[in-house]
Motif scaffolding. Sequence first.
Motif, short mmCIF file in Angstrom:
data_model
loop_
_atom_site.label_atom_id
_atom_site.label_comp_id
_atom_site.label_asym_id
_atom_site.label_seq_id
_atom_site.Cartn_x
_atom_site.Cartn_y
_atom_site.Cartn_z
N MET A 130 -9.17 -1.86 -0.84
CA MET A 130 -8.36 -1.08 0.09
C MET A 130 -8.26 -1.81 1.42
N ASP A 131 -7.06 -1.88 1.99
CA ASP A 131 -6.93 -2.50 3.31
C ASP A 131 -6.82 -1.42 4.38
N ARG A 132 -6.83 -1.86 5.62
CA ARG A 132 -6.89 -0.90 6.73
C ARG A 132 -5.64 -0.03 6.80
N HIS A 133 -4.48 -0.57 6.40
CA HIS A 133 -3.25 0.22 6.48
C HIS A 133 -3.27 1.35 5.44
N ASP A 134 -3.76 1.04 4.24
CA ASP A 134 -3.90 2.10 3.21
C ASP A 134 -4.87 3.17 3.69
N PHE A 135 -5.96 2.74 4.33
CA PHE A 135 -6.94 3.71 4.81
C PHE A 135 -6.35 4.60 5.89
N MET A 136 -5.57 4.01 6.79
CA MET A 136 -4.96 4.80 7.86
C MET A 136 -3.96 5.80 7.28
N ARG A 137 -3.22 5.40 6.25
CA ARG A 137 -2.29 6.35 5.62
C ARG A 137 -3.06 7.47 4.93
N ALA A 138 -4.18 7.12 4.30
CA ALA A 138 -5.00 8.16 3.65
C ALA A 138 -5.56 9.12 4.69
N CYS A 139 -5.96 8.59 5.83
CA CYS A 139 -6.48 9.46 6.90
C CYS A 139 -5.41 10.43 7.37
N SER A 140 -4.20 9.96 7.46
CA SER A 140 -3.11 10.84 7.90
C SER A 140 -2.78 11.88 6.85
N ALA A 141 -2.86 11.49 5.58
CA ALA A 141 -2.53 12.43 4.50
C ALA A 141 -3.61 13.49 4.32
N GLY A 142 -4.90 13.08 4.46
CA GLY A 142 -6.01 14.02 4.30
C GLY A 142 -6.16 14.51 2.87
N GLY A 143 -6.92 15.59 2.71
CA GLY A 143 -7.07 16.23 1.41
C GLY A 143 -7.55 15.28 0.32
N PRO A 144 -6.93 15.39 -0.87
CA PRO A 144 -7.36 14.55 -2.00
C PRO A 144 -7.22 13.06 -1.72
N ARG A 145 -6.25 12.69 -0.88
CA ARG A 145 -6.02 11.26 -0.63
C ARG A 145 -7.19 10.64 0.12
N ILE A 146 -7.78 11.33 1.08
CA ILE A 146 -8.91 10.75 1.79
C ILE A 146 -10.14 10.71 0.89
N ALA A 147 -10.28 11.69 -0.01
CA ALA A 147 -11.38 11.66 -0.96
C ALA A 147 -11.27 10.44 -1.87
N GLU A 148 -10.06 10.16 -2.33
CA GLU A 148 -9.83 8.98 -3.16
C GLU A 148 -10.08 7.70 -2.36
N ALA A 149 -9.70 7.72 -1.09
CA ALA A 149 -9.91 6.54 -0.24
C ALA A 149 -11.39 6.24 -0.07
N LEU A 150 -12.21 7.26 0.05
CA LEU A 150 -13.65 7.05 0.20
C LEU A 150 -14.24 6.45 -1.07
N ARG A 151 -13.73 6.88 -2.23
CA ARG A 151 -14.19 6.27 -3.48
C ARG A 151 -13.79 4.80 -3.55
N GLU A 152 -12.61 4.49 -3.05
CA GLU A 152 -12.17 3.10 -3.02
C GLU A 152 -13.01 2.28 -2.05
N LEU A 153 -13.37 2.86 -0.92
CA LEU A 153 -14.22 2.15 0.04
C LEU A 153 -15.56 1.80 -0.60
N GLN A 154 -16.14 2.76 -1.31
CA GLN A 154 -17.42 2.50 -1.96
C GLN A 154 -17.28 1.44 -3.05
N ARG A 155 -16.19 1.48 -3.77
CA ARG A 155 -15.97 0.48 -4.82
C ARG A 155 -15.81 -0.93 -4.22
N ASP A 156 -15.01 -1.02 -3.14
CA ASP A 156 -14.69 -2.33 -2.58
C ASP A 156 -15.80 -2.90 -1.70
N TYR A 157 -16.49 -2.03 -0.95
CA TYR A 157 -17.44 -2.52 0.05
C TYR A 157 -18.87 -2.02 -0.15
N GLY A 158 -19.08 -1.18 -1.16
CA GLY A 158 -20.39 -0.56 -1.32
C GLY A 158 -21.51 -1.57 -1.50
N ARG A 159 -21.30 -2.59 -2.33
CA ARG A 159 -22.37 -3.55 -2.59
C ARG A 159 -22.75 -4.32 -1.33
#
Length: 217
Positions: free
Chosen positions: A1-30
């Motif tokens: 996930m890049d910063r622009h996708d994250f910012m769009r997810a933040c604006s959308a809220g709801g299920p989209r931000i929940a999905e974004a957090l899962r993507e953050l953990q997948r991409d940067y968790g390790r």
Amino acid sequence: MDRHDFMRACSAGGPRIAEALRELQRDYGRALLHEAMAALGELQAARDLLQDTLIKAWQRCAQYRGESELFPWLKSVLRHGAADQLRRRRPEEPLADEQGQVFAEVEAALQRHAAQPTAPDQLMSIAELERVYRACQARFQRDHPAAANVVRWIAEDDLEPAEIAVLLQRSPGATREYLSQCRKKARLYFHEWYLLASGSAPPREADSPRKAADESV
């Protein structure tokens, strides 16, 4: 996930931000878990810090304006959390030396270590330096985790004193004094490695990091 996708997810809220957090953990968790382990030295504490970092990323997503890439921002959130945890642990005793000097040579050597060459004829000596470095780092982290983190932030991540002051929630003057203490402690714990890195003779037993650290308590 890049910063622009994250910012769009933040604006959308709801299920989209929940999905974004899962993507953050997948991409940067390790990578974030590695940073948390380096800071805290305990796997469960590191895992808890990672989850707390992702929760804070969700709580603060409305404040994120994309000035930096996502990983540096997440790493900064995690460092703040690590510093908070270490502050709640037992306070570290200050370490004094007779001359009151600031031992910057260890810091400079650590910075050179981070950028060392890897030519084939140097691999064996580099491997030995790395082994001794990790052993010294482990002792330093175990005995003085907050100071070890500060030295690592300087040597490996090139953080400036002003950035460290923000992480530690200290004034510039108090941060300078604390950095001096951290460097003095690092000199004791990295003594064996420093002698190898500088080509000096092996240390005597009385000068070893473990004995020197014990005598400083």
